[in-house]
Write a protein that holds these residues in place. Structure first.
Motif, mmCIF file in Angstrom:
data_model
loop_
_atom_site.group_PDB
_atom_site.id
_atom_site.type_symbol
_atom_site.label_atom_id
_atom_site.label_comp_id
_atom_site.label_asym_id
_atom_site.label_seq_id
_atom_site.Cartn_x
_atom_site.Cartn_y
_atom_site.Cartn_z
ATOM 1 N N LEU A 254 31.772 -20.465 75.780
ATOM 2 C CA LEU A 254 31.552 -19.819 74.660
ATOM 3 C C LEU A 254 31.076 -21.965 73.139
ATOM 4 O O LEU A 254 30.420 -22.052 73.197
ATOM 5 N N ILE A 255 32.206 -22.847 74.463
ATOM 6 C CA ILE A 255 31.567 -23.894 73.933
ATOM 7 C C ILE A 255 29.887 -24.167 74.086
ATOM 8 O O ILE A 255 29.201 -24.921 73.830
ATOM 9 N N ALA A 256 29.886 -23.801 75.982
ATOM 10 C CA ALA A 256 28.290 -24.540 76.055
ATOM 11 C C ALA A 256 27.390 -23.796 74.775
ATOM 12 O O ALA A 256 26.321 -24.154 74.286
ATOM 13 N N TYR A 257 27.669 -22.756 74.476
ATOM 14 C CA TYR A 257 26.720 -21.872 73.335
ATOM 15 C C TYR A 257 26.902 -22.796 72.412
ATOM 16 O O TYR A 257 25.379 -22.713 71.773
ATOM 17 N N LYS A 258 27.431 -22.450 72.055
ATOM 18 C CA LYS A 258 28.082 -23.691 71.033
ATOM 19 C C LYS A 258 27.508 -24.792 70.264
ATOM 20 O O LYS A 258 26.164 -25.361 69.584
ATOM 21 N N LEU A 301 31.948 -29.421 78.736
ATOM 22 C CA LEU A 301 30.253 -29.378 78.765
ATOM 23 C C LEU A 301 30.144 -29.852 80.018
ATOM 24 O O LEU A 301 30.401 -30.169 80.874
ATOM 25 N N GLY A 302 28.806 -28.815 81.021
ATOM 26 C CA GLY A 302 28.063 -29.825 81.946
ATOM 27 C C GLY A 302 27.100 -30.967 80.945
ATOM 28 O O GLY A 302 27.326 -31.874 80.265
ATOM 29 N N PRO A 303 26.729 -31.944 82.179
ATOM 30 C CA PRO A 303 26.623 -32.820 82.104
ATOM 31 C C PRO A 303 26.151 -33.536 80.681
ATOM 32 O O PRO A 303 26.260 -33.882 80.223
ATOM 33 N N LYS A 305 24.763 -31.607 77.997
ATOM 34 C CA LYS A 305 25.625 -31.439 76.855
ATOM 35 C C LYS A 305 26.313 -31.863 76.768
ATOM 36 O O LYS A 305 26.799 -32.407 74.992
ATOM 37 N N LYS A 306 27.030 -32.417 77.401
ATOM 38 C CA LYS A 306 28.081 -33.387 77.359
ATOM 39 C C LYS A 306 27.771 -34.673 76.136
ATOM 40 O O LYS A 306 28.275 -35.499 75.444
ATOM 41 N N LYS A 307 26.773 -35.365 76.848
ATOM 42 C CA LYS A 307 25.813 -36.577 76.891
ATOM 43 C C LYS A 307 25.574 -36.383 75.104
ATOM 44 O O LYS A 307 25.695 -37.063 75.065
ATOM 45 N N PHE A 308 25.030 -34.974 75.115
ATOM 46 C CA PHE A 308 24.483 -34.952 73.872
ATOM 47 C C PHE A 308 25.405 -34.397 72.443
ATOM 48 O O PHE A 308 25.561 -35.107 71.947
ATOM 49 N N LYS A 328 15.315 -37.805 74.964
ATOM 50 C CA LYS A 328 15.407 -36.429 76.263
ATOM 51 C C LYS A 328 16.864 -35.871 75.874
ATOM 52 O O LYS A 328 17.906 -35.951 76.842
ATOM 53 N N TYR A 329 16.715 -35.182 75.231
ATOM 54 C CA TYR A 329 17.752 -34.255 74.499
ATOM 55 C C TYR A 329 17.450 -32.862 74.263
ATOM 56 O O TYR A 329 18.448 -31.966 74.528
#
Length: 329
Positions: A254-258, A301-303, A305-308, A328-329
């Motif tokens: 859910l968090i990744a998708y959002k 979050l993966g790396p 998405k977390k950086k974003f 680069k996002y």
């Protein structure tokens, strides 16, 4: 009570609506109603609709323009069918869609029955398939079977959210108070997840029963101001998971998708809307930082998405965000 209510909402659809209406009325299953919500059209749409009034199965609702979500809600409120399906005004149905989908849903007493969609390029007439609309995420174990959301936890966010790809038991929708968000685009997304997670009996049909027209003016083709609504649509969806008690079971995906929806929209949206979309995303993330879910975003979050996510919080403007990300996002 008719077997199936088809809801067709249209705004200035004179170019295609005739084919959509014809495909609905030419179904092999005749015990249907076609509810057409004319959402404030100013072109010849209403004249085209009125030319079909000889068919008693048609109900016409004329209203001021309120958007697709509000129009679909009006259609659902007027639907008397045992099941409900949706048809977009620029698409059309296979002639046996209602019969095949209704028989599958009725025989298995499903809350939702899903089928395949095929795309057609409007400029060439070429039909082509996509995994997204072909239910590829559901393997053979789901064929000829009734299943529940618990059986699809690992693939839930790989589903097409299109409302037009399913039929729904009318009494089920009323029981759970299902409705589309109003005043925003991408209303299918929060509607789908709310309805799907509250269903108990779901089935699929491995046939292309719906034809989706791909053309330059369709909502998802041009990445413009409409895509600002990926943020409020995602907020509604996230809140539905939380309020429905589904958050813990789905939080990783859910968090990744959002995060991923607005992230991809920001990368693709036209330049004049990048800063406004940035502002909406940043405001959303600032609100998340104040909640109990903030640490879940950091932990799950993966790396990329977390950086974003964190770069959004660090930046005071879109220009500053671009400097950090180097595009680069």
């Amino acid at each position: 009570m008719v077997k199936l209510s088809l809801i067709l909402c249209v705004y200035n659809g004179e170019k295609y609506v005739d084919e959509a209406i014809s495909s609905a009325l030419d179904q092999s299953l005749e015990d249907i109603e076609l509810i057409i919500v004319n959402d404030g059209s100013t072109d010849k749409t209403l004249d085209i609709i009125n030319s079909y009034l000889i068919d008693p199965r048609i109900k016409i609702i004329n209203q001021k323009n309120k958007g697709l979500g509000a129009a679909r809600n009006v259609g659902m409120n007027h639907a008397s069918g045992e099941y409900i399906g949706f048809l977009d005004a620029d698409d059309w149905l296979d002639s046996k869609m209602c019969e095949v989908a209704y028989n599958e849903a009725k025989s298995n007493d499903t809350d939702i029955t899903m089928f395949k969609i095929i795309n057609q390029d409007d400029s060439t007439g070429e039909k082509y398939e996509s995994d997204w609309f072909n239910l590829k995420n559901l393997d053979g174990r789901f064929d000829n079977k009734v299943f529940s959301p618990d059986d699809t936890k690992d693939v839930l966010f790989d589903f097409s959210v299109s409302a037009c790809q399913k039929i729904y038991k009318n009494s089920f929708l009323k029981e759970i108070g299902a409705e589309f968000p109003e005043g925003i685009y991408f209303e299918d997304m929060p509607f789908f997840y709310y309805v799907y997670l509250n269903a108990e009996r779901i089935s699929i049909i491995r046939e292309h029963l719906y034809i989706r027209r791909k053309h330059d003016s369709s909502i998802t083709e041009k990445i413009d101001a409409k895509f600002l609504d990926t943020v409020p649509a995602g907020q509604i969806m996230f809140n539905n998971f939380v309020e429905g008690g589904f958050y813990e079971d789905y939080k990783f995906d859910l968090i990744a998708y959002k995060v991923n929806g607005p992230r991809m929209a920001l990368a693709s949206i036209t330049d004049d809307y990048k800063a406004p979309l940035f502002n909406l995303i940043k405001e959303d993330y600032e609100n998340i930082r104040k909640t109990e879910y903030y640490n879940d975003f950091l932990d799950n979050l993966g790396p990329k998405k977390k950086k974003f996510f964190l770069d959004m919080l660090k930046s005071d403007s879109y220009d500053e965000f671009i400097e950090i990300n180097e595009n680069k996002y």
